[in-house]
Each structure stands twice: as structure tokens, then as C-alpha cells.
Design an enzyme around this catalytic site. Structure first.
Site, PDB file in Angstrom:
ATOM      1  N   ASP A 162      54.543  49.529  68.390  1.00  0.00           N
ATOM      2  CA  ASP A 162      54.211  48.669  67.252  1.00  0.00           C
ATOM      3  C   ASP A 162      55.253  48.939  66.170  1.00  0.00           C
ATOM      4  O   ASP A 162      55.946  49.955  66.203  1.00  0.00           O
ATOM      5  CB  ASP A 162      52.796  48.998  66.740  1.00  0.00           C
ATOM      6  CG  ASP A 162      52.419  48.133  65.532  1.00  0.00           C
ATOM      7  OD1 ASP A 162      52.766  46.941  65.524  1.00  0.00           O
ATOM      8  OD2 ASP A 162      51.804  48.652  64.587  1.00  0.00           O
ATOM      9  N   SER A 163      55.303  48.050  65.204  1.00  0.00           N
ATOM     10  CA  SER A 163      56.211  48.271  64.082  1.00  0.00           C
ATOM     11  C   SER A 163      55.736  49.466  63.242  1.00  0.00           C
ATOM     12  O   SER A 163      56.513  49.995  62.458  1.00  0.00           O
ATOM     13  CB  SER A 163      56.244  47.025  63.202  1.00  0.00           C
ATOM     14  OG  SER A 163      54.930  46.683  62.811  1.00  0.00           O
TER      15      SER A 163
ATOM     16  N   CYS B 249      52.387  45.010  68.810  1.00  0.00           N
ATOM     17  CA  CYS B 249      52.712  44.301  67.572  1.00  0.00           C
ATOM     18  C   CYS B 249      52.677  42.782  67.813  1.00  0.00           C
ATOM     19  O   CYS B 249      53.400  42.275  68.681  1.00  0.00           O
ATOM     20  CB  CYS B 249      54.118  44.735  67.156  1.00  0.00           C
ATOM     21  SG  CYS B 249      54.715  43.947  65.672  1.00  0.00           S
TER      22      CYS B 249
ATOM     23  N   GLU C 212      47.517  49.914  55.352  1.00  0.00           N
ATOM     24  CA  GLU C 212      48.242  51.199  55.372  1.00  0.00           C
ATOM     25  C   GLU C 212      47.748  52.114  54.245  1.00  0.00           C
ATOM     26  O   GLU C 212      47.808  53.329  54.340  1.00  0.00           O
ATOM     27  CB  GLU C 212      49.743  50.962  55.203  1.00  0.00           C
ATOM     28  CG  GLU C 212      50.367  50.180  56.327  1.00  0.00           C
ATOM     29  CD  GLU C 212      51.113  51.059  57.330  1.00  0.00           C
ATOM     30  OE1 GLU C 212      51.620  52.107  56.929  1.00  0.00           O
ATOM     31  OE2 GLU C 212      51.167  50.673  58.506  1.00  0.00           O
TER      32      GLU C 212
ATOM     33  N   CYS D 132      47.117  40.272  63.974  1.00  0.00           N
ATOM     34  CA  CYS D 132      48.023  41.296  63.442  1.00  0.00           C
ATOM     35  C   CYS D 132      47.341  42.643  63.641  1.00  0.00           C
ATOM     36  O   CYS D 132      46.126  42.768  63.435  1.00  0.00           O
ATOM     37  CB  CYS D 132      48.266  41.048  61.952  1.00  0.00           C
ATOM     38  SG  CYS D 132      49.261  42.335  61.181  1.00  0.00           S
TER      39      CYS D 132
ATOM     40  N   HIS E 194      47.243  45.174  61.911  1.00  0.00           N
ATOM     41  CA  HIS E 194      46.656  45.806  60.730  1.00  0.00           C
ATOM     42  C   HIS E 194      45.366  45.147  60.260  1.00  0.00           C
ATOM     43  O   HIS E 194      44.739  45.629  59.333  1.00  0.00           O
ATOM     44  CB  HIS E 194      47.670  45.776  59.577  1.00  0.00           C
ATOM     45  CG  HIS E 194      48.774  46.768  59.747  1.00  0.00           C
ATOM     46  ND1 HIS E 194      49.614  46.740  60.818  1.00  0.00           N
ATOM     47  CD2 HIS E 194      49.147  47.818  58.977  1.00  0.00           C
ATOM     48  CE1 HIS E 194      50.489  47.734  60.694  1.00  0.00           C
ATOM     49  NE2 HIS E 194      50.225  48.407  59.590  1.00  0.00           N
TER      50      HIS E 194
HETATM   51  N1  DGL Z   1      52.537  45.104  63.575  1.00  0.00           N
HETATM   52  C1  DGL Z   1      52.669  43.870  62.839  1.00  0.00           C
HETATM   53  C2  DGL Z   1      51.896  42.765  63.564  1.00  0.00           C
HETATM   54  O1  DGL Z   1      51.007  43.004  64.355  1.00  0.00           O
HETATM   55  C3  DGL Z   1      52.168  44.015  61.409  1.00  0.00           C
HETATM   56  C4  DGL Z   1      53.018  44.877  60.537  1.00  0.00           C
HETATM   57  C5  DGL Z   1      54.419  44.349  60.349  1.00  0.00           C
HETATM   58  O2  DGL Z   1      54.615  43.314  59.663  1.00  0.00           O
HETATM   59  O3  DGL Z   1      55.334  44.974  60.882  1.00  0.00           O
HETATM   60  O4  DGL Z   1      52.185  41.614  63.329  1.00  0.00           O
END
Ligand code: DGL
Length: 292
Positions: free
Chosen positions: A17-18, A80, A164, A203, A205
């Protein structure tokens, strides 16, 4: 079973993931497939991906996946949504024959299951990052399964830093959710008002903010978190390829798989915030700092 086959089954599932949010997917995979080892990479140094251009997201995603592939994995999960929406075909091509599973298709499938009883297509609202919404990856995946569904997308950029920060409930979370949903579902939408049958939390998050979304959307729409359906897809793929870790026949109980973590920045912060997403404390000693 060949020795190579037995060895492949012992390899971990790679998940990237990011940042930290993808731990919701790791959690679902671990709950469903207790015996599997998992290796998770969060590219926290370069988060967010969601506001970057497609070219940059593809480059970052390929680098993150490469790091996991270097360590040897048997399947890659792109946890992600942004990276799945922008780069899944590139990842599948670059690492073939490694199976690569994204979160968009399982989320789309879950949404279509919710509206399957409707006479007409059904209304599906996607909440995601700017990039995920602009890529329209969910729209395409949903329309492939249910061509007459109405799909709308809303970019909820601020949800990412709020999650976060651990601001998941209470007035700030609810006001932010209301601000994002009002132009689509509220009175200010006028004749264009959309009444979703389901809302996809598109997403990593957003699942911890489901309560805030529900408090604004009301009881009608079903809220979908694609983590569970992604875990199901992982199980199906590993079963199909005969890659599931086997029970240890010599013992009554099968030991649970190992979870290991890589991050590109601030391992202590990863451990601290990661514990919130995983719902269980995460020891900083289990988090390794890597560069991509
Ligand atoms: N992991 C990203 C997503 O699921 C969210 C956080 C980001 O923008 O990097 O889209």
C-alpha cells in the site's frame, strides 16, 4: 507434490500500500488465511499516492512491488485502491506469472451483489482518492458486471490524513463526511440528487471512517469495505494454484503465519499508527526500514 511446489507454498503473500491503511486488507487476509505468512510494505515516505499523476503512481507501484518480489512472495496483493486503479495491468504484466490481485474488482463485485436484487441497475457511490475517482476504474469494473448500474464517485481527499491522525469519529469526522456527501446526496444537489443503494469505501484509509459516513448517509445504503472480498479472492487464487500453506500433520494445532512489515519511512510511527488499523499493538522491532 514436488519439492519446488512445497517450497512455493511456504512463501509469504506480499501486500503493498502507499502507507498504513492497507493494513485493513492484511488484517482481512490474515483472519481468513491464518496459516499464511504475509509480508507487508507501506510506502509511507511517498504517501499520498491519491493526489499524484498516473505516471508517478505506476512508477511508485512498480518499485514497491519489485521490493516484495525481491524478497520472494507467492502472490501479490495491491491493497492500495489508487495503485490498483492506476497500475494493475502494468503490475500484472511486469511480474507475470506471479498472481497479482487488486482491490477494485473485489469491491466492484461486492457492490454488484448488493444491487443484484434491483429491477434496474441500482445506484452505487464510490468514495476514493482523487486519482481513483478520476481513473474511473470502479465504474469500469462495475459496468462490466452490471451495465445498467448508475455509478457516481466522490474524492474524499481529507479522509486520508484524518485516518492517519486517528480522527475517526466525532464532530470533525462527521462534518467532513457531510461536506463531501452533501453535493451528491444532500439537498444542494437539487434534481441531480443521488440516492445510493450502496457506498463503496474505495480507499484503504476509509473503513475506519465508516461510522462517520453512515451517520451522514443514513441507514439505507449498504457500506462496503473491499478488504473482505479481496481476502476471498486471495483464497480462491491460492486454492486454484494449489499454493495454500498446508497444515502441519505432526501437530494437533497449526501454527499461525508470520506477519512482517517493511516501511520506507519512520518505523516507530508505522508501528504506532499501524496498531490502530490492525486493532492490535504492533512491535516496532517487527517493522524494517527499506528504500525503494
Ligand atoms: N492507499 C490509498 C488508496 O487506497 C490512500 C492513500 C493515498 O492516497 O496514498 O487509495
Amino acid at each position: 507434490m514436488t519439492a519446488a511446489g512445497a517450497e512455493a507454498r511456504e512463501l509469504p503473500i506480499g501486500i503493498f500500500d502507499s502507507g498504513i491503511g492497507g493494513l485493513t486488507v492484511l488484517s482481512a487476509v490474515h483472519r481468513r488465511l491464518k496459516r499464511e505468512h504475509c509480508l507487508y510494505l507501506g510506502d509511507t515516505a511517498r504517501l499520498p499516492y491519491g493526489t499524484k499523476s498516473r505516471g508517478t503512481i505506476v512508477r511508485y507501484a512498480l518499485q514497491a512491488a519489485e521490493k516484495l518480489v525481491e524478497r520472494r512472495i507467492k502472490l501479490l496483493v495491491v491493497a492500495c485502491n489508487t495503485a490498483t486503479a492506476a497500475a494493475l495491468p502494468e503490475l500484472q504484466k511486469a511480474f507475470a506469472p506471479l498472481p497479482v490481485i487488486g482491490v477494485v474488482e473485489p469491491g466492484a463485485r461486492a457492490a454488484c451483489a448488493v444491487v443484484s436484487g434491483k429491477k434496474r441497475g441500482g445506484n452505487i457511490l464510490i468514495l476514493g482518492t482523487e486519482s481513483t475517482v478520476n481513473c474511473r476504474a470502479y465504474d469500469k469494473a462495475i459496468h462490466a458486471l452490471r451495465p445498467d448500474a448508475s455509478v457516481r464517485g466522490v474524492a474524499c481527499t481529507l479522509f486520508v490524513p484524518m485516518a492517519e491522525e486517528g480522527w475517526l469519529t466525532g464532530p470533525i469526522a462527521e462534518i467532513t463526511a457531510a461536506r463531501y456527501l452533501a453535493p451528491v446526496m444532500g439537498e444542494e444537489a437539487g434534481d441531480d440528487r443521488f440516492r445510493p443503494d450502496c457506498i463503496v469505501l474505495g480507499c484503504t484509509h476509509f473503513p475506519p471512517l465508516a461510522g462517520a459516513v453512515a451517520s451522514v448517509a443514513g441507514p439505507e445504503p449498504v457500506i462496503i469495505d473491499s478488504a473482505e472480498t479481496t481476502a476471498e479472492a486471495v483464497e480462491e487464487e491460492l486454492t486454484r494454484r494449489d499454493l495454500l500453506r498446508q497444515p502441519d500433520g505432526s501437530r494437533d494445532t497449526t501454527p499461525s503465519g508470520r506477519l512482517r512489515f517493511l516501511t520506507t519511512d519512520a518505523p516507530e510511527r508505522f508501528a504506532r499508527v499501524g496498531g490502530i488499523f490492525l486493532n492490535t499493538p504492533l512491535a516496532p522491532a517487527n517493522v524494517e526500514l527499506v528504500s525503494l
